[in-house]
Design a protein around this motif. Structure first.
Motif, PDB file in Angstrom:
ATOM      1  N   UNK A 147       0.826  -1.212   0.000  1.00  0.00           N
ATOM      2  CA  UNK A 147       0.000   0.000   0.000  1.00  0.00           C
ATOM      3  C   UNK A 147       0.860   1.261   0.000  1.00  0.00           C
ATOM      4  N   UNK A 148       1.970   1.240   0.749  1.00  0.00           N
ATOM      5  CA  UNK A 148       2.867   2.396   0.773  1.00  0.00           C
ATOM      6  C   UNK A 148       3.482   2.646  -0.598  1.00  0.00           C
ATOM      7  N   UNK A 149       3.916   1.556  -1.259  1.00  0.00           N
ATOM      8  CA  UNK A 149       4.501   1.699  -2.600  1.00  0.00           C
ATOM      9  C   UNK A 149       3.467   2.240  -3.576  1.00  0.00           C
ATOM     10  N   UNK A 150       2.241   1.726  -3.493  1.00  0.00           N
ATOM     11  CA  UNK A 150       1.184   2.205  -4.387  1.00  0.00           C
ATOM     12  C   UNK A 150       0.898   3.684  -4.137  1.00  0.00           C
ATOM     13  N   UNK A 151       0.875   4.087  -2.874  1.00  0.00           N
ATOM     14  CA  UNK A 151       0.568   5.484  -2.541  1.00  0.00           C
ATOM     15  C   UNK A 151       1.656   6.429  -3.058  1.00  0.00           C
ATOM     16  N   UNK A 152       2.920   6.119  -2.727  1.00  0.00           N
ATOM     17  CA  UNK A 152       3.998   7.024  -3.131  1.00  0.00           C
ATOM     18  C   UNK A 152       4.211   7.023  -4.648  1.00  0.00           C
TER      19      UNK A 152
ATOM     20  N   UNK B  52       1.862   9.693 -10.567  1.00  0.00           N
ATOM     21  CA  UNK B  52       0.491   9.687 -11.060  1.00  0.00           C
ATOM     22  C   UNK B  52       0.054   8.344 -11.606  1.00  0.00           C
ATOM     23  N   UNK B  53       0.925   7.345 -11.538  1.00  0.00           N
ATOM     24  CA  UNK B  53       0.595   6.020 -12.043  1.00  0.00           C
ATOM     25  C   UNK B  53      -0.067   5.197 -10.945  1.00  0.00           C
ATOM     26  N   UNK B  54      -1.197   4.571 -11.279  1.00  0.00           N
ATOM     27  CA  UNK B  54      -1.914   3.725 -10.335  1.00  0.00           C
ATOM     28  C   UNK B  54      -1.507   2.277 -10.573  1.00  0.00           C
ATOM     29  N   UNK B  55      -0.759   1.706  -9.633  1.00  0.00           N
ATOM     30  CA  UNK B  55      -0.294   0.334  -9.779  1.00  0.00           C
ATOM     31  C   UNK B  55      -1.446  -0.636  -9.537  1.00  0.00           C
TER      32      UNK B  55
ATOM     33  N   UNK C 198      -4.051  -9.706  -3.719  1.00  0.00           N
ATOM     34  CA  UNK C 198      -5.289  -8.960  -3.482  1.00  0.00           C
ATOM     35  C   UNK C 198      -5.026  -7.459  -3.530  1.00  0.00           C
ATOM     36  N   UNK C 199      -3.921  -7.023  -2.900  1.00  0.00           N
ATOM     37  CA  UNK C 199      -3.597  -5.589  -2.873  1.00  0.00           C
ATOM     38  C   UNK C 199      -3.329  -5.067  -4.271  1.00  0.00           C
ATOM     39  N   UNK C 200      -2.559  -5.813  -5.053  1.00  0.00           N
ATOM     40  CA  UNK C 200      -2.174  -5.357  -6.394  1.00  0.00           C
ATOM     41  C   UNK C 200      -3.091  -5.885  -7.494  1.00  0.00           C
ATOM     42  N   UNK C 201      -4.120  -6.633  -7.116  1.00  0.00           N
ATOM     43  CA  UNK C 201      -5.073  -7.177  -8.088  1.00  0.00           C
ATOM     44  C   UNK C 201      -4.359  -8.031  -9.145  1.00  0.00           C
ATOM     45  N   UNK C 202      -3.565  -8.994  -8.666  1.00  0.00           N
ATOM     46  CA  UNK C 202      -2.797  -9.843  -9.570  1.00  0.00           C
ATOM     47  C   UNK C 202      -3.602 -11.084  -9.947  1.00  0.00           C
TER      48      UNK C 202
END
Length: 325
Positions: free
Chosen positions: A153-158, A164-167, A270-274
């Motif tokens: 979640x921290x990596x996705x946020x930063x 501006x990229x949504x992982x 689940x977090x990264x929707x893999x």
């Protein structure tokens, strides 16, 4: 060595057989099944009840435990993993559609994990209590302390704040179903680096600590001093003898690497929707989709047994004393 291998293979077959029985029993422990839940949700409508009855007869769900087990394991031996009641597709097809992606992501993560952990562990043990050792120790403790989902979640946020990229996912929507090409490879790298980093971090921290601790113990033994007296260069001495022995605990952990291809990345997936089998396993367990859940858990157990066998063979090759165990 041949006798050692035959003994391990025989043990694998017995353990796998017992595991399959226990697994099938555990999956059936919760009250009811998916078909009962489906009928309750549809309030026992005629079409749903008739469909559920046909499935019960087809998959022997109205038969005693031993009959159901023999039908299930017999189908697996013939390549039939059963049918997913919830997703309404064959289990083999569902697992096959996601296993390749999981192997790719987890395989890269394992390579990154070992590729960094072993050299860092060696450096920390040889340069004990140096600035580098303290730095890697702190990073290792942080890697062990921070949960994977929080790091993700921290990596996705930063990443979103800075670029501006949504992982999420492994490919852009327009390239998800496209054949492999340079553009798709670059798109995969742009999406996959974050989950690979998160998966590798926790395991890397653990391997660094194990490698460091074992190598420190080996460097204190008399044979190391004797090798120095013979005039061997320091790095040749370290890599030829102590490192080889210190690797034994890491090699023995291979048994847990293979099942992690399915299990360890559930939360990260689940977090990264893999599109990996992990979330599918979680969904199957929650929905009591017994054949899908059973096939995935049995696959994990099989991979654990195979991984343990591989680690035993490598350990026997690296350390001949293992063959006498």
């Amino acid at each position: 060595m041949l006798r050692f291998i035959v003994g391990r293979v025989t043990g694998m077959i017995v353990v796998l057989f017992v595991t399959s029985i226990v697994l099938f029993a555990i999956i059936q422990l919760p009250a009811g099944d998916y078909l009962s839940t489906m009928l309750a949700e549809n309030q026992g409508s005629g079409g749903s009840a008739e469909f559920a009855d046909r499935l019960r007869q087809l998959y022997r769900l109205d038969q005693p435990f031993i009959v159901q087990y023999l039908g299930w394991i017999g189908g697996i031996v013939q390549g039939d993993l059963g049918y997913s009641f919830e997703l309404k597709r064959p289990v083999a097809e569902l697992i096959g559609s996601r296993l390749g992606t999981s192997l790719l992501v987890e395989g890269i993560a394992v390579i990154v994990m070992w590729g960094f952990a072993v050299p860092i562990g060696i450096y920390s043990a040889v340069r004990l209590y140096s600035i580098g050792d303290y730095t890697f120790t702190i990073l290792g403790f942080l890697g062990l302390a921070i949960p994977n989902f929080l790091l993700g979640l921290l990596i996705m946020y930063f990443t979103f704040v800075t670029t501006g990229q949504l992982l999420g996912g492994l490919f852009s929507p327009q390239l998800a179903d496209a054949p492999w090409s340079l553009a798709k490879l670059m798109d995969f790298i742009a999406h996959a680096w974050a989950p690979i980093l998160v998966i590798a971090t926790g395991g890397m921290a653990y391997l660094i600590r194990v490698m460091r601790a074992n190598l420190i113990d080996e460097l204190k033994k008399p044979y190391v001093d004797f090798a120095r007296l013979r005039g061997l260069s320091e790095w040749r001495l370290i890599l030829k003898y102590p490192v080889r022995i210190a690797l034994n605990p890491l090699i023995s952990s291979i048994g847990y690497v293979l099942p992690s291809l399915i299990s360890s990345s559930i939360i990260v997936s689940v977090v990264f929707n893999l599109p990996t089998p992990g979330p599918m396993l979680l969904r199957a367990l929650m929905a009591q989709d017994m054949y899908l859940a059973g096939a995935l858990v049995l696959l994990m157990a099989t991979l654990t047994i195979i991984g343990t066998f591989i680690s035993d063979i490598i350990l026997a090759a690296v350390d001949p004393r293992i063959r006498l165990a």
